[in-house]
Design an enzyme around this catalytic site. Sequence first.
Site: not given
Length: 149
Positions: A12, A69-74, A102, A137
């Site tokens: 982003d 992005c800001g946190t990488g989460q979204g 893994h 794995h």
Amino acid sequence: MTANIRIALSSDHAAIQLRQAIATHIADLGWEAVDIGPTSPESTHYPKHGKAAAQLVASGDCRFGIILCGTGQGIMMAANKEKGIRCGVCTDAFSARMIRQHNDANMLSLGVRVVGEGLALDIVDAFLSAQFEGGRHATRVQMIETTEG
């Protein structure tokens, strides 16, 4: 053996500078960076950028994807909606190695407000240098794939 192996890069607006630093870094390592932007600092929506990079990986056009992005989460959540994508957010090199070894992750997500450039490049290096271990794995990765819509 990284010549001509393409890596999709997207972010982003918050992560443009770090994404560009990663693009330069991976190109210096011999990978082909496919930087799909954005290039403008105007506010943009991370889901469309996560999806665009994930589509390049899922189609086989790119071997890996790195998204930010800001946190990488979204942006990671958006990428993981694409069938065949296994993307994880990493804030350390150990986790980046493990998601490749893994989980056979094909995408890495980073948070520009969480990691600085030096650490981000270390995480990218760990991700790109690790190999999927298969074995027990592989069974678990197949279990993940059976849950895809």
